[in-house]
Every structure is written in C-alpha cells, then in structure tokens.
Design a protein around this motif. Structure first.
Motif, PDB file in Angstrom:
ATOM      1  N   ILE A 174      45.316  43.573  55.824  1.00 25.33           N
ATOM      2  CA  ILE A 174      45.162  43.559  57.278  1.00 25.33           C
ATOM      3  C   ILE A 174      44.997  44.995  57.779  1.00 25.33           C
ATOM      4  O   ILE A 174      45.933  45.802  57.738  1.00 25.33           O
ATOM      5  CB  ILE A 174      46.370  42.873  57.960  1.00 25.33           C
ATOM      6  CG1 ILE A 174      46.549  41.451  57.404  1.00 25.33           C
ATOM      7  CG2 ILE A 174      46.189  42.870  59.480  1.00 25.33           C
ATOM      8  CD1 ILE A 174      45.365  40.496  57.597  1.00 25.33           C
ATOM      9  N   LEU A 175      43.779  45.285  58.237  1.00 23.05           N
ATOM     10  CA  LEU A 175      43.415  46.645  58.661  1.00 23.05           C
ATOM     11  C   LEU A 175      42.746  46.576  60.025  1.00 23.05           C
ATOM     12  O   LEU A 175      42.159  45.550  60.376  1.00 23.05           O
ATOM     13  CB  LEU A 175      42.387  47.240  57.691  1.00 23.05           C
ATOM     14  CG  LEU A 175      42.744  47.278  56.201  1.00 23.05           C
ATOM     15  CD1 LEU A 175      41.488  47.530  55.386  1.00 23.05           C
ATOM     16  CD2 LEU A 175      43.772  48.366  55.933  1.00 23.05           C
ATOM     17  N   ALA A 176      42.778  47.679  60.748  1.00 19.46           N
ATOM     18  CA  ALA A 176      41.956  47.768  61.962  1.00 19.46           C
ATOM     19  C   ALA A 176      40.501  47.896  61.514  1.00 19.46           C
ATOM     20  O   ALA A 176      40.226  48.401  60.412  1.00 19.46           O
ATOM     21  CB  ALA A 176      42.381  48.979  62.774  1.00 19.46           C
ATOM     22  N   GLY A 177      39.554  47.456  62.342  1.00 16.35           N
ATOM     23  CA  GLY A 177      38.129  47.535  62.001  1.00 16.35           C
ATOM     24  C   GLY A 177      37.708  48.978  61.672  1.00 16.35           C
ATOM     25  O   GLY A 177      38.320  49.938  62.158  1.00 16.35           O
ATOM     26  N   SER A 178      36.649  49.099  60.868  1.00 18.72           N
ATOM     27  CA  SER A 178      36.241  50.441  60.424  1.00 18.72           C
ATOM     28  C   SER A 178      35.860  51.338  61.601  1.00 18.72           C
ATOM     29  O   SER A 178      35.927  52.562  61.494  1.00 18.72           O
ATOM     30  CB  SER A 178      35.083  50.329  59.441  1.00 18.72           C
ATOM     31  OG  SER A 178      34.101  49.457  59.970  1.00 18.72           O
ATOM     32  N   HIS A 179      35.453  50.756  62.757  1.00 18.41           N
ATOM     33  CA  HIS A 179      35.118  51.572  63.921  1.00 18.41           C
ATOM     34  C   HIS A 179      36.152  51.477  65.035  1.00 18.41           C
ATOM     35  O   HIS A 179      35.895  51.860  66.174  1.00 18.41           O
ATOM     36  CB  HIS A 179      33.725  51.214  64.449  1.00 18.41           C
ATOM     37  CG  HIS A 179      32.652  51.661  63.514  1.00 18.41           C
ATOM     38  ND1 HIS A 179      32.000  50.792  62.665  1.00 18.41           N
ATOM     39  CD2 HIS A 179      32.163  52.894  63.244  1.00 18.41           C
ATOM     40  CE1 HIS A 179      31.156  51.479  61.915  1.00 18.41           C
ATOM     41  NE2 HIS A 179      31.228  52.752  62.253  1.00 18.41           N
ATOM     42  N   SER A 180      37.312  50.978  64.703  1.00 14.79           N
ATOM     43  CA  SER A 180      38.363  50.844  65.719  1.00 14.79           C
ATOM     44  C   SER A 180      38.942  52.219  66.053  1.00 14.79           C
ATOM     45  O   SER A 180      39.097  53.067  65.161  1.00 14.79           O
ATOM     46  CB  SER A 180      39.469  49.932  65.203  1.00 14.79           C
ATOM     47  OG  SER A 180      40.581  50.021  66.042  1.00 14.79           O
ATOM     48  N   LYS A 181      39.284  52.399  67.342  1.00 14.21           N
ATOM     49  CA  LYS A 181      39.919  53.669  67.728  1.00 14.21           C
ATOM     50  C   LYS A 181      41.418  53.581  67.482  1.00 14.21           C
ATOM     51  O   LYS A 181      42.124  54.571  67.565  1.00 14.21           O
ATOM     52  CB  LYS A 181      39.647  53.947  69.206  1.00 14.21           C
ATOM     53  CG  LYS A 181      38.173  54.262  69.451  1.00 14.21           C
ATOM     54  CD  LYS A 181      37.970  54.887  70.845  1.00 14.21           C
ATOM     55  CE  LYS A 181      36.486  55.020  71.135  1.00 14.21           C
ATOM     56  NZ  LYS A 181      35.927  53.791  71.764  1.00 14.21           N
ATOM     57  N   ASN A 182      41.887  52.378  67.245  1.00 15.72           N
ATOM     58  CA  ASN A 182      43.337  52.196  67.080  1.00 15.72           C
ATOM     59  C   ASN A 182      43.722  51.903  65.639  1.00 15.72           C
ATOM     60  O   ASN A 182      44.110  50.796  65.299  1.00 15.72           O
ATOM     61  CB  ASN A 182      43.827  51.052  67.988  1.00 15.72           C
ATOM     62  CG  ASN A 182      43.489  51.336  69.436  1.00 15.72           C
ATOM     63  OD1 ASN A 182      43.783  52.410  69.935  1.00 15.72           O
ATOM     64  ND2 ASN A 182      42.835  50.368  70.078  1.00 15.72           N
ATOM     65  N   LYS A 183      43.594  52.919  64.814  1.00 14.57           N
ATOM     66  CA  LYS A 183      43.978  52.743  63.404  1.00 14.57           C
ATOM     67  C   LYS A 183      45.501  52.596  63.318  1.00 14.57           C
ATOM     68  O   LYS A 183      46.226  53.111  64.167  1.00 14.57           O
ATOM     69  CB  LYS A 183      43.544  53.970  62.592  1.00 14.57           C
ATOM     70  CG  LYS A 183      42.027  54.080  62.438  1.00 14.57           C
ATOM     71  CD  LYS A 183      41.540  53.198  61.309  1.00 14.57           C
ATOM     72  CE  LYS A 183      40.080  53.275  60.985  1.00 14.57           C
ATOM     73  NZ  LYS A 183      39.094  53.020  61.987  1.00 14.57           N
ATOM     74  N   ILE A 184      45.979  51.893  62.310  1.00 13.34           N
ATOM     75  CA  ILE A 184      47.426  51.747  62.153  1.00 13.34           C
ATOM     76  C   ILE A 184      47.871  52.483  60.883  1.00 13.34           C
ATOM     77  O   ILE A 184      47.041  52.819  60.034  1.00 13.34           O
ATOM     78  CB  ILE A 184      47.859  50.260  62.112  1.00 13.34           C
ATOM     79  CG1 ILE A 184      47.144  49.497  60.980  1.00 13.34           C
ATOM     80  CG2 ILE A 184      47.608  49.587  63.465  1.00 13.34           C
ATOM     81  CD1 ILE A 184      47.698  48.087  60.743  1.00 13.34           C
ATOM     82  N   SER A 185      49.171  52.725  60.771  1.00  9.08           N
ATOM     83  CA  SER A 185      49.692  53.469  59.611  1.00  9.08           C
ATOM     84  C   SER A 185      49.673  52.574  58.369  1.00  9.08           C
ATOM     85  O   SER A 185      49.580  51.342  58.466  1.00  9.08           O
ATOM     86  CB  SER A 185      51.125  53.917  59.886  1.00  9.08           C
ATOM     87  OG  SER A 185      51.955  52.765  59.968  1.00  9.08           O
TER      88      SER A 185
END
Ligand code: 5MM
Length: 336
Positions: free
Chosen positions: A221-232
C-alpha cells in the motif's frame, strides 16, 4: 498438510523468496535495451543462467517464475533451466497468462487472458518440471477506476486459472497488481486494493480453490507515484498489514509481494518493516522482478562475460531481501 501446501511452504519458508524472472520478450527487450544490450534469445538466456547459477539461489531463493521461452532453454553448460533451478533446491515456476488486453466496454482498463487451452499447457509445463505458476491481473487507480467490471472479471479469471492449476497439481500464485501510477493517496490505494483482493477471494472460494495451496502476490500500500502526499516506510508497512489482515483468509500460507516500480532499497525496507510489525500468521516475503534484478542487470551490461560480478551483485540483493523477509535487514547491513 496437502501436497500443494507443502510446495507453497517450500517456496516461501525460512526467509526464502521468489525471483520473478518471467518478463515476456517485450518487457525483457525494454530492460536489455535500457542497459545497451541487444535482446537476443542468447543474451536473455545468458543473463538469466548467470543469476540462476549464483550462490544465493541455494540460500535465499525458494522459487523462480519463468517465461515460456526460458523454461524451454538449455544453459550454455548443458543443463535445462528447470534442472538448474531444482538443483539449487528452489522450485521452478511458470507464468501462464498471455498478458493483459484491453477490457471491452472499459477500454482504459485491462483483462488478463490465457484461459483457452490452459489445461493442456499446464500438462506440458508440469512435464518440464514446473510446480507452481503465476497469473497477473492489473488494475489502475483513478476516481472511477478500478471499475466493478475490471474487479469482477479479473477476479473470475484468477479463480478459474487457480482451479485449473491446482487440478494439475501445481501451486497458483494469485497476483492482483493495483498499479502505483497516479496521484492518489495511500488511503485510496488501501481502499481499492482491499476491494480488489476481497473480490479475488470471493471468486477463489466460489471456484473451490484450496486456499492453503496458493500464494498471494499483491502490491504494497503506497501513495501514487505522482502523489504529493507520500507516506513513511513505517506507514506503508502498517497500511499494508491492515489491508491484508482484513482481506485475506487465514488458510492462505503466505504472501509474496511484488515490487511494482519501487527502488531496490525501498522494496527491501518496506518488506523489512512489514515483517517487524507482522502480527498475522501469514509468511510475508518477496516475489520481486525489478527490485531483485536491476543492479545485477546493470552490472552484467558492463561486461556480459563477467559472470562473477553479476552474481556478486545479485547475491547481495537476494541476501538483503531474505533478511527483510525475516525482519532482520538494516541500512548498516546494506552498506557493509
Ligand atoms: C517480471 O515482470 C512480470 C511481468 O512481465 P510482463 O509484463 O513482461 O509479462 C511481472 O508480472 C512481475 O512478475 C511482477 O509484476 C513483479 O515484478 P516487479 O518488478 O513489480 O517486482
């Protein structure tokens, strides 16, 4: 314990993971051309036989997924590829889908094909030494996708495939890959991946698939490759565990993640944290393509005759992934 369960456990127990070397010729050509090597059958074999003869095949790799061309090839030293894999103690596997095609009435989405004639192809692969198989469904994320249609028909195909594979006495890897492309948040990935996996299990159960004799191969479960809201990385592990705990039945022996475009280190670090935080009974390991082979392929391309350097690079990556599959990896070990 059934025979299928035994095979599944042999592939994924004790920190062992899966080498996904099932790139079709189209994808392998892209990979080879990216490092400046012509994509001939001979070169594809040379790279693959180099890594499949390395020391880590004995210590880290429990199974190798092959492509049709490779399972039929004989190494330059006279062994067949399935024999080479078996002689290291790993299990030979084969990709049996024939690829993701445009889905009628939802043309931005894909449906994976390959059910026609599958029973006969499975017999042939078994006789060549395969004891497990792989089929990948792909799903895109956007506001309206994945659609119910794509979720339902890919789950149906994965279940029909799995039933046929178990009938042929092999373990199906069930791979529903929700792609990382897009600007969606990790929570959207969590919601949509959970929906996709739950539907897959509804269908697997309907088709009477023995869940103790499959391996699930999901995305993290990852943020999208172009998401501005990356998670740790810690959040990736927590959300991935949350998703699997809530959507995978307990009978499933193990989960082998795909890397899906993560870097080698990212895929290793996330797997390590998943294992550190894992409170489920599922074995959590890797079934990486790019995150296991990228550096080795780069090294090999510098001198395709320097097998030792290629193998050293592959051995390091496989060792790091195997440590991560036991929650024992660290940055310090990576750089040692
Ligand atoms: C190795 O790549 C497989 C797909 O190949 P084609 O697209 O050429 O058929 C792929 O199914 C792979 O097994 C998984 O996606 C995992 O690979 P990554 O690189 O995502 O770990």
């Amino acid at each position: 314990m059934t025979e299928l369960n035994k095979i599944a456990l042999k592939i994924i127990s004790n920190g062992k993971g899966i080498l996904a070397a099932d790139e079709s010729n189209g994808t392998m050509t892209k990979r080879l051309e990216a490092v400046g090597v012509p994509s001939t059958a001979e070169n594809r074999l040379l790279f693959r036989e180099s890594i499949m003869s390395s020391q880590s095949m004995k210590e880290c790799i429990g199974g190798v997924i092959l492509y049709d061309e490779t399972i039929n090839q004989t190494t330059s030293f006279g062994k067949s590829i399935p024999d080479l894999i078996s002689s290291s103690g790993a299990v030979p596997g084969i990709k049996v889908d024939v690829g993701a095609k445009d889905l009628a009435n939802s043309s931005e989405e894909k449906i994976t094909e390959g059910l026609d004639g599958l029973r006969e192809r499975l017999k042939k692969y078994y006789s060549l030494g395969a004891r497990f198989t792989k089929w990948r469904g792909v799903y895109i994320i956007s506001e309206k996708y994945p659609s119910k249609l794509a979720i339902n028909c890919n789950a149906h195909a994965l279940a029909r495939y799995s039933a046929l594979v178990q009938e042929s006495k092999m373990v199906p890897i069930v791979e529903p890959e929700v792609l990382m492309a897009g600007d969606h948040s990790a929570d959207i990935c969590l919601k949509k991946t959970s929906e996709v996996i739950k539907k897959c299990f509804d269908e697997l159960i309907l088709h009477k698939v023995d869940l103790s004799g499959i391996i699930l191969k999901p995305n993290m479960i990852l943020a999208g490759s172009h998401s501005k809201n990356k998670i740790s990385n810690e959040e990736v592990s927590q959300k991935t565990l949350q998703c699997l705990k809530n959507s995978v039945p307990n009978e499933v022996p193990g989960i082998a993640f795909l890397s899906g475009g993560q870097s080698e280190i990212e895929a290793t670090e996330n797997l390590n944290l998943i294992n550190k935080n894992n409170k489920t009974n599922f074995i959590m390991t890797y079934s990486y393509g790019r995150a296991l082979q990228q550096s080795a392929l780069k090294m090999w391309s510098k001198n395709i005759k320097d097998i030792e350097a290629t193998q050293n690079t592959f051995n390091h990556r496989a060792k790091m992934c195997t440590l991560a599959a036991q929650g024992k990896w660290s940055h310090a070990l990576e750089n040692k």
